[in-house]
Write a protein that holds these residues in place. Structure first.
Motif, PDB file in Angstrom:
ATOM      1  N   ASN A 132       5.897  34.229 -17.320  1.00 43.06           N
ATOM      2  CA  ASN A 132       6.780  35.361 -17.571  1.00 43.06           C
ATOM      3  C   ASN A 132       6.719  36.346 -16.409  1.00 43.06           C
ATOM      4  O   ASN A 132       5.625  36.714 -15.959  1.00 43.06           O
ATOM      5  CB  ASN A 132       6.350  36.087 -18.844  1.00 43.06           C
ATOM      6  CG  ASN A 132       6.364  35.196 -20.062  1.00 43.06           C
ATOM      7  OD1 ASN A 132       7.347  35.118 -20.779  1.00 43.06           O
ATOM      8  ND2 ASN A 132       5.260  34.503 -20.318  1.00 43.06           N
ATOM      9  N   ASP A 133       7.875  36.783 -15.947  1.00 43.47           N
ATOM     10  CA  ASP A 133       7.977  37.788 -14.895  1.00 43.47           C
ATOM     11  C   ASP A 133       7.548  39.129 -15.488  1.00 43.47           C
ATOM     12  O   ASP A 133       8.260  39.738 -16.290  1.00 43.47           O
ATOM     13  CB  ASP A 133       9.417  37.842 -14.399  1.00 43.47           C
ATOM     14  CG  ASP A 133       9.626  38.813 -13.251  1.00 43.47           C
ATOM     15  OD1 ASP A 133       8.739  39.647 -12.982  1.00 43.47           O
ATOM     16  OD2 ASP A 133      10.705  38.743 -12.624  1.00 43.47           O
ATOM     17  N   ARG A 155       9.929  42.161 -15.584  1.00 47.23           N
ATOM     18  CA  ARG A 155      11.067  42.106 -16.497  1.00 47.23           C
ATOM     19  C   ARG A 155      10.640  42.132 -17.968  1.00 47.23           C
ATOM     20  O   ARG A 155      11.503  42.033 -18.843  1.00 47.23           O
ATOM     21  CB  ARG A 155      11.915  40.865 -16.206  1.00 47.23           C
ATOM     22  CG  ARG A 155      12.615  40.906 -14.843  1.00 47.23           C
ATOM     23  CD  ARG A 155      13.523  42.094 -14.738  1.00 47.23           C
ATOM     24  NE  ARG A 155      14.143  42.213 -13.398  1.00 47.23           N
ATOM     25  CZ  ARG A 155      14.662  43.323 -12.927  1.00 47.23           C
ATOM     26  NH1 ARG A 155      14.635  44.429 -13.662  1.00 47.23           N
ATOM     27  NH2 ARG A 155      15.185  43.362 -11.726  1.00 47.23           N
ATOM     28  N   LEU A 156       9.376  42.306 -18.229  1.00 50.16           N
ATOM     29  CA  LEU A 156       8.945  42.532 -19.607  1.00 50.16           C
ATOM     30  C   LEU A 156       9.293  43.938 -20.073  1.00 50.16           C
ATOM     31  O   LEU A 156       9.217  44.239 -21.266  1.00 50.16           O
ATOM     32  CB  LEU A 156       7.432  42.318 -19.729  1.00 50.16           C
ATOM     33  CG  LEU A 156       6.901  40.901 -19.484  1.00 50.16           C
ATOM     34  CD1 LEU A 156       5.373  40.902 -19.524  1.00 50.16           C
ATOM     35  CD2 LEU A 156       7.463  39.919 -20.515  1.00 50.16           C
ATOM     36  N   TYR A 176      12.929  29.483 -11.002  1.00 52.57           N
ATOM     37  CA  TYR A 176      13.101  29.240 -12.442  1.00 52.57           C
ATOM     38  C   TYR A 176      12.266  28.050 -12.906  1.00 52.57           C
ATOM     39  O   TYR A 176      11.790  28.035 -14.048  1.00 52.57           O
ATOM     40  CB  TYR A 176      14.576  29.011 -12.768  1.00 52.57           C
ATOM     41  CG  TYR A 176      15.484  30.155 -12.384  1.00 52.57           C
ATOM     42  CD1 TYR A 176      15.028  31.480 -12.386  1.00 52.57           C
ATOM     43  CD2 TYR A 176      16.799  29.930 -11.997  1.00 52.57           C
ATOM     44  CE1 TYR A 176      15.860  32.529 -12.022  1.00 52.57           C
ATOM     45  CE2 TYR A 176      17.644  30.973 -11.641  1.00 52.57           C
ATOM     46  CZ  TYR A 176      17.159  32.263 -11.650  1.00 52.57           C
ATOM     47  OH  TYR A 176      17.993  33.297 -11.274  1.00 52.57           O
ATOM     48  N   GLU A 190       8.911  29.444 -13.532  1.00 52.78           N
ATOM     49  CA  GLU A 190       8.929  30.155 -14.812  1.00 52.78           C
ATOM     50  C   GLU A 190       8.922  29.188 -15.986  1.00 52.78           C
ATOM     51  O   GLU A 190       8.293  29.453 -17.024  1.00 52.78           O
ATOM     52  CB  GLU A 190      10.168  31.048 -14.909  1.00 52.78           C
ATOM     53  CG  GLU A 190      10.057  32.377 -14.198  1.00 52.78           C
ATOM     54  CD  GLU A 190      11.190  33.308 -14.583  1.00 52.78           C
ATOM     55  OE1 GLU A 190      10.903  34.492 -14.844  1.00 52.78           O
ATOM     56  OE2 GLU A 190      12.354  32.860 -14.627  1.00 52.78           O
ATOM     57  N   ALA A 235       0.998  37.796 -20.839  1.00 59.29           N
ATOM     58  CA  ALA A 235       2.239  38.549 -21.036  1.00 59.29           C
ATOM     59  C   ALA A 235       2.162  39.399 -22.309  1.00 59.29           C
ATOM     60  O   ALA A 235       2.629  40.546 -22.337  1.00 59.29           O
ATOM     61  CB  ALA A 235       3.428  37.601 -21.105  1.00 59.29           C
ATOM     62  N   GLU A 236       1.560  38.838 -23.351  1.00 56.73           N
ATOM     63  CA  GLU A 236       1.407  39.590 -24.598  1.00 56.73           C
ATOM     64  C   GLU A 236       0.482  40.792 -24.421  1.00 56.73           C
ATOM     65  O   GLU A 236       0.622  41.800 -25.122  1.00 56.73           O
ATOM     66  CB  GLU A 236       0.870  38.672 -25.692  1.00 56.73           C
ATOM     67  CG  GLU A 236       1.868  37.626 -26.168  1.00 56.73           C
ATOM     68  CD  GLU A 236       1.266  36.672 -27.176  1.00 56.73           C
ATOM     69  OE1 GLU A 236       0.099  36.904 -27.583  1.00 56.73           O
ATOM     70  OE2 GLU A 236       1.951  35.711 -27.565  1.00 56.73           O
ATOM     71  N   LEU A 266       3.691  36.746 -12.125  1.00 52.69           N
ATOM     72  CA  LEU A 266       4.090  35.926 -13.259  1.00 52.69           C
ATOM     73  C   LEU A 266       2.861  35.646 -14.119  1.00 52.69           C
ATOM     74  O   LEU A 266       1.785  35.343 -13.592  1.00 52.69           O
ATOM     75  CB  LEU A 266       4.716  34.607 -12.799  1.00 52.69           C
ATOM     76  CG  LEU A 266       6.258  34.600 -12.689  1.00 52.69           C
ATOM     77  CD1 LEU A 266       6.751  35.700 -11.777  1.00 52.69           C
ATOM     78  CD2 LEU A 266       6.756  33.241 -12.241  1.00 52.69           C
ATOM     79  N   THR A 271       1.030  33.930 -17.774  1.00 56.13           N
ATOM     80  CA  THR A 271       1.073  33.016 -18.912  1.00 56.13           C
ATOM     81  C   THR A 271       1.310  33.829 -20.188  1.00 56.13           C
ATOM     82  O   THR A 271       1.106  35.045 -20.205  1.00 56.13           O
ATOM     83  CB  THR A 271      -0.238  32.230 -19.022  1.00 56.13           C
ATOM     84  OG1 THR A 271      -1.335  33.155 -19.011  1.00 56.13           O
ATOM     85  CG2 THR A 271      -0.387  31.223 -17.891  1.00 56.13           C
ATOM     86  N   PRO A 272       1.752  33.182 -21.277  1.00 59.31           N
ATOM     87  CA  PRO A 272       2.064  33.932 -22.504  1.00 59.31           C
ATOM     88  C   PRO A 272       0.922  34.810 -23.008  1.00 59.31           C
ATOM     89  O   PRO A 272       1.169  35.938 -23.466  1.00 59.31           O
ATOM     90  CB  PRO A 272       2.406  32.823 -23.502  1.00 59.31           C
ATOM     91  CG  PRO A 272       2.966  31.729 -22.657  1.00 59.31           C
ATOM     92  CD  PRO A 272       2.153  31.767 -21.401  1.00 59.31           C
TER      93      PRO A 272
END
Length: 253
Positions: free
Chosen positions: A182-183, A186-187, A174, A177, A223-224, A217, A219-220
Motif C-alpha cells: 500500500n502506498d 495515499r492512505l 502497479y 503494489e 498499513a493498518e 509502500l 504491507t497490510p
C-alpha cells in the motif's frame, strides 16, 4: 515507530542536513539513496555520535544506498539476489521486527533507451524477489526513490517528459503494489500537487514544478498501523539542498 526515506544526492555534501534532520525527527529507520560514496568513506562515526547505526552499500560518484537505525539492523541483504548488477541500488535489513527494503530505482533516462530497458529489467527482478520477502516478512516497508510518479496526481500538470510517468513504468509500479503493498502517502487525504522532487533548474522548486517519485509502500499489517505519511519540504529550502525531500511515515507499533 517512524520510518523515512530520503535521496540525499551525496551524503558527503548533505551530511549536516541529515544530522540535523535526524535530531529533529528521530526516525527509527531512515533509508538513504544516492549516497555517492564508497564504503571506506561512509561517515559512520558522525552518525554514531547522534545515536544512529548504519548498514550501507556504497559506490564512488554514483548510486549507493544505506539504512540508518537506532536499533541494530539484522539479516542484511545487499543487492537483488540473483540479479547481476554492478550498480549499488538495494539494501534490506530487519529493524525492530520490521523488514526495511531501501531502493534507488534506475532513472531510465528516456523511454526506449538502453537505460530504460535496464530499468524495466531491474523492476522485474525486484518484484520477483519482493514476493518472497513479503511472504517471509509480514511487516515490510519498501522505501526509496522509485523514479516513478504513479499517477497523474503525482506529476505537475505541465510535466512534458515521458520519463517517470510512462505507461511501462507505471505498470511496473502497479505490479509491485499488486504484491500486497500500500502506498502510505495515499492512505490519507493529501494536498494537491504534493511532490518530493524538483529539478535544480528553472526555479522548479519555487514554482512547485515537481514529481512525487519518493515512496513508502507498506504491507497490510503496517498499513493498518500507519497513522501519518508526510513529505518534509523543509530540507529542500536549505542552502545546497538535495533535489529530493524526505518522506516520513508514522506507525503505531
Amino acid at each position: 515507530m517512524k520510518i523515512a526515506t530520503w535521496n540525499v544526492n551525496s551524503l558527503k555534501v548533505r551530511l549536516p542536513h541529515v544530522l540535523d534532520w535526524l535530531a529533529t525527527h528521530q526516525p527509527d529507520a531512515l533509508g538513504l539513496q544516492e549516497i555517492k560514496c564508497e564504503d571506506a568513506g561512509f561517515p559512520a562515526e558522525a552518525l554514531a555520535e547522534v545515536g544512529y547505526r548504519a548498514v550501507f552499500d556504497g559506490q564512488k560518484t554514483y548510486n549507493g544506498v544505506a539504512i540508518l537505525s537506532r536499533s541494530e539492523a539484522t539479516d542484511v541483504v545487499r543487492g537483488i539476489p540473483g540479479f547481476a548488477d554492478e550498480q549499488k541500488r538495494v539494501i534490506a535489513a530487519t529493524i525492530d521486527g520490521v523488514r526495511v527494503v531501501c531502493g534507488y530505482f534506475p532513472n531510465g533516462q528516456a523511454v526506449g533507451s538502453e537505460k530504460f530497458e535496464y530499468k524495466l529489467r531491474w523492476l522485474e527482478a525486484l518484484t520477483a524477489w519482493l514476493k518472497d520477502e513479503i511472504a517471509a516478512h509480514p511487516k515490510l516497508a519498501l522505501v526509496g526513490d522509485y523514479n516513478i510518479a504513479p499517477d497523474e496526481r503525482d506529476a505537475h500538470p505541465d510535466w512534458s517528459d515521458e520519463i517517470h510517468v510512462s505507461e511501462p513504468e507505471r505498470a511496473a509500479f502497479y505490479r509491485i503494489e499488486a504484491l500486497g503493498l500500500n502506498d502510505a502517502f495515499r492512505l490519507f487525504v493529501q494536498p494537491e500537487q504534493s511532490f518530493s522532487w524538483w529539478d535544480y533548474r528553472m526555479g522548479a522548486f519555487r514554482r512547485n514544478y515537481g514529481l512525487r517519485i519518493d515512496h513508502v509502500l507498506l504491507t497490510p499489517t503496517l498499513a493498518e498501523a500507519c497513522t501519518a505519511c508526510t513529505i518534509d519540504k523543509a530540507p529542500r529550502k536549505l542552502e545546497r539542498p538535495s533535489d529530493h525531500a524526505p518522506v516520513l511515515v508514522d506507525l503505531a507499533l
